[in-house]
Write an enzyme that holds these catalytic residues in place. Structure first.
Site, PDB file in Angstrom:
ATOM      1  N   ASP A  90      30.042  33.870  25.471  1.00  0.00           N
ATOM      2  CA  ASP A  90      31.467  33.868  25.820  1.00  0.00           C
ATOM      3  C   ASP A  90      32.225  32.988  24.829  1.00  0.00           C
ATOM      4  O   ASP A  90      31.813  31.846  24.572  1.00  0.00           O
ATOM      5  CB  ASP A  90      31.689  33.281  27.222  1.00  0.00           C
ATOM      6  CG  ASP A  90      31.356  34.258  28.337  1.00  0.00           C
ATOM      7  OD1 ASP A  90      31.010  35.411  28.033  1.00  0.00           O
ATOM      8  OD2 ASP A  90      31.451  33.857  29.514  1.00  0.00           O
ATOM      9  N   LYS A 146      36.246  42.261  28.422  1.00  0.00           N
ATOM     10  CA  LYS A 146      36.140  42.647  29.834  1.00  0.00           C
ATOM     11  C   LYS A 146      37.367  43.436  30.295  1.00  0.00           C
ATOM     12  O   LYS A 146      38.497  43.099  29.940  1.00  0.00           O
ATOM     13  CB  LYS A 146      35.992  41.403  30.718  1.00  0.00           C
ATOM     14  CG  LYS A 146      34.673  40.656  30.532  1.00  0.00           C
ATOM     15  CD  LYS A 146      34.599  39.465  31.469  1.00  0.00           C
ATOM     16  CE  LYS A 146      33.360  38.617  31.218  1.00  0.00           C
ATOM     17  NZ  LYS A 146      32.118  39.289  31.605  1.00  0.00           N
ATOM     18  N   GLY A 166      30.154  31.303  36.034  1.00  0.00           N
ATOM     19  CA  GLY A 166      31.009  30.123  36.035  1.00  0.00           C
ATOM     20  C   GLY A 166      30.517  28.959  36.858  1.00  0.00           C
ATOM     21  O   GLY A 166      31.204  27.955  36.974  1.00  0.00           O
ATOM     22  N   GLY A 175      25.622  32.410  35.448  1.00  0.00           N
ATOM     23  CA  GLY A 175      25.040  31.104  35.744  1.00  0.00           C
ATOM     24  C   GLY A 175      23.996  30.626  34.753  1.00  0.00           C
ATOM     25  O   GLY A 175      23.331  29.623  35.000  1.00  0.00           O
ATOM     26  N   GLY A 210      27.394  32.120  29.230  1.00  0.00           N
ATOM     27  CA  GLY A 210      28.830  31.966  29.407  1.00  0.00           C
ATOM     28  C   GLY A 210      29.243  30.529  29.443  1.00  0.00           C
ATOM     29  O   GLY A 210      28.654  29.648  28.820  1.00  0.00           O
TER      30      GLY A 210
END
Length: 239
Positions: free
Chosen positions: A21, A78, A150, A211, A232
């Site tokens: 990300d 996305k 997240g 995660g 991410g």
């Protein structure tokens, strides 16, 4: 309009790597230099989306173009679940993959995008095999776990990947006469259930996301059978 085998071939090229990300061009360059196989262009990382609340939409096209201009590796972006116009915009920008993502606020709670009507390959999330096969039936060229994006908590991604692998193993060892009932139970296309029975795997690459917060987490998912990992915000936000 689409050739699913070409799309799957493009997804296969990402196997064995990390998809990172990034929220700006500088991060994208760093990710490429560090060996990422692709980057996911985002205005806000999932941890910030969770924290800020509100409506999360497709990233600004200007940001996506800036990121595309500084890297040679594939760029993903996305779109909201069911928002085929966001997907049309992303395709016109020339992104390499579109992630129809549960991290963003869904646009349609009943219907996903008809991914076969696009030339660009789609990534979709799943929590179990039935969900994975339904997304593949709609034209997804790459499947990933949903996990808990997240949070930096790997437990859901582990649970989901183990569940998919368990379901695949069950179908592989099932009697052929059971497959129609299994397809009905999974609410999945019969031809895809038959493929899993014959081949013992999904017909598209199977990645992990949600995660993944440390290099050890990434290695855990790979050793559990993920063919690549999406890393991410967790890697920056984990304490």
């Amino acid at each position: 309009m689409s050739d699913i085998n070409i799309k799957i071939g493009l997804a296969e090229m990402l196997k064995g790597g990390v998809i990172m990300d990034v929220v700006n061009a500088e991060q994208a360059e760093i990710a490429q230099q560090a060996g990422a196989v692709a980057v996911m262009a985002l205005e806000r990382v999932p941890a910030d989306i969770r924290k800020d609340g509100g409506i999360a939409r497709m990233s600004d096209p200007k940001l996506i173009k800036e990121i595309m201009s500084v890297v040679s590796i594939p760029v993903m972006a996305k779109a909201r679940i069911g928002h085929f116009v966001e997907a049309q915009i992303l395709e016109s920008l020339g992104v390499d993959f579109i992630d129809e993502s549960e991290v963003l606020t869904p646009a349609d709670e009943l219907n996903h995008i008809d991914k076969d009507s696009f030339k660009v390959p789609f990534v979709c999330g799943c929590t179990n095999l039935g969900e994975a096969l339904r997304r593949i039936g709609e034209g997804a060229a790459l499947i990933r776990t949903k996990g808990e994006a997240g949070t930096g908590n790997i437990v859901e991604a582990v649970r989901q990947l183990r569940q998919v692998n368990k379901d695949i193993n069950y179908i592989k060892n099932a009697d052929k006469s059971e497959l129609m009932a299994i397809a009905k139970n999974l609410q999945a296309p019969y031809d895809l259930v038959t493929y899993v029975h014959k081949n013992g795997k999904l017909p598209v690459p199977n990645f992990s996301a949600g995660g993944v917060a440390t290099p050890a987490d990434a290695a855990l998912m790979m050793q559990l059978g993920a063919e690549s990992v999406f890393v991410g915000s967790g890697i920056f936000k984990s304490a």
